[in-house]
Design an enzyme around this catalytic site. Sequence first.
Site, PDB file in Angstrom:
ATOM      1  N   ASP A 111      43.224 -52.295 -28.808  1.00 16.64           N
ATOM      2  CA  ASP A 111      45.085 -52.717 -27.933  1.00 16.64           C
ATOM      3  C   ASP A 111      44.930 -54.414 -26.718  1.00 16.64           C
ATOM      4  O   ASP A 111      43.591 -54.607 -26.419  1.00 16.64           O
ATOM      5  CB  ASP A 111      44.992 -51.223 -26.737  1.00 16.64           C
ATOM      6  CG  ASP A 111      45.420 -50.110 -27.718  1.00 16.64           C
ATOM      7  OD1 ASP A 111      45.319 -50.356 -28.794  1.00 16.64           O
ATOM      8  OD2 ASP A 111      44.596 -48.950 -26.910  1.00 16.64           O
TER       9      ASP A 111
ATOM     10  N   TYR B 280      31.515 -49.060 -26.176  1.00 16.16           N
ATOM     11  CA  TYR B 280      32.573 -48.802 -24.829  1.00 16.16           C
ATOM     12  C   TYR B 280      32.014 -48.847 -23.594  1.00 16.16           C
ATOM     13  O   TYR B 280      31.297 -48.264 -22.850  1.00 16.16           O
ATOM     14  CB  TYR B 280      33.559 -48.326 -24.575  1.00 16.16           C
ATOM     15  CG  TYR B 280      34.458 -48.493 -25.652  1.00 16.16           C
ATOM     16  CD1 TYR B 280      35.822 -50.098 -25.183  1.00 16.16           C
ATOM     17  CD2 TYR B 280      34.356 -48.238 -26.944  1.00 16.16           C
ATOM     18  CE1 TYR B 280      36.813 -50.713 -26.691  1.00 16.16           C
ATOM     19  CE2 TYR B 280      36.030 -48.714 -28.683  1.00 16.16           C
ATOM     20  CZ  TYR B 280      36.401 -50.005 -27.837  1.00 16.16           C
ATOM     21  OH  TYR B 280      37.547 -50.009 -29.020  1.00 16.16           O
TER      22      TYR B 280
END
Length: 285
Positions: free
Chosen positions: A64, A125
């Site tokens: 994003d 992540y």
Amino acid sequence: MSDEVEPGFVRVRMDLSYDGSGFSGWAKQAGGRRTVQGAIEDALRTVTRSRETTYELTVAGRTDAGVHARGQVAHVDLPEDLWAEHREKLLKRLAGRLDKDVRIWSLTEAPAGFNARFSAIWRRYAYRVTDNPGGVDPLLRSHVLWHDWPLDVDAMNEAARRLLGEHDFAAYCKRREGATTIRTLQELSLVRGADGVVTATVRADAFCHNMVRSLIGALLFVGDGHRGAEWPAKVLAAGVRDSAVHVVRPHGLTLEEVGYPADELLAARNKEARNRRTLPGAGCC
């Protein structure tokens, strides 16, 4: 969708990283917004002198706006003659064309069946946050979130352990029409470094939209004492978004690494990744 490369083309694996601060996410968008995909495709078209043709990238994880990547992977199918002509100097030419907030580290001919998205077996992540009462180190401000309450990392880890495994993460995802929210969360753990920064490691076979940032938002509520360690698992079991679960800001999130199986297992993994998932015992209708 076939994983076979069209005759006359070669599939090239691209390993890259970027600082997401100046990008409106990975994927190309209408309206001229700056995106990572758009920047690389434009540079690739320019340095190969293919001004009338865009060679489209397929990526392992569509990040994003504001999210960073250290170990992103993509692939692109290039004509064999173009690849033969440019392969030795393509990396350096792209480095000269791209802005300094995105770097490509390697370009290699991919093995048969490789697909940057569907071949991946996990994505890892990291989310970084500090509870230092003075705020964030100015040199880290674009990569670390400031949380202005003291955090109990042990309580956060206790809550995190209850979320591991295969579940329907609908309560932590932004729903997309026709997409499943079933995922296998393989690792969720937090460590406070010597500098006081708390790093959360989050690894799963795949992630649905906003999943990592929502999970971190829930764990922060546990860490600062607003909720007990059992609360994130209760939200998960309820299967609906809880207004108390905040999607934390994107700048603390970095895609660190993408994992792939051995070459001979790529085709099987591609097929498995495309199958619509259901939980054991779930009805068909």
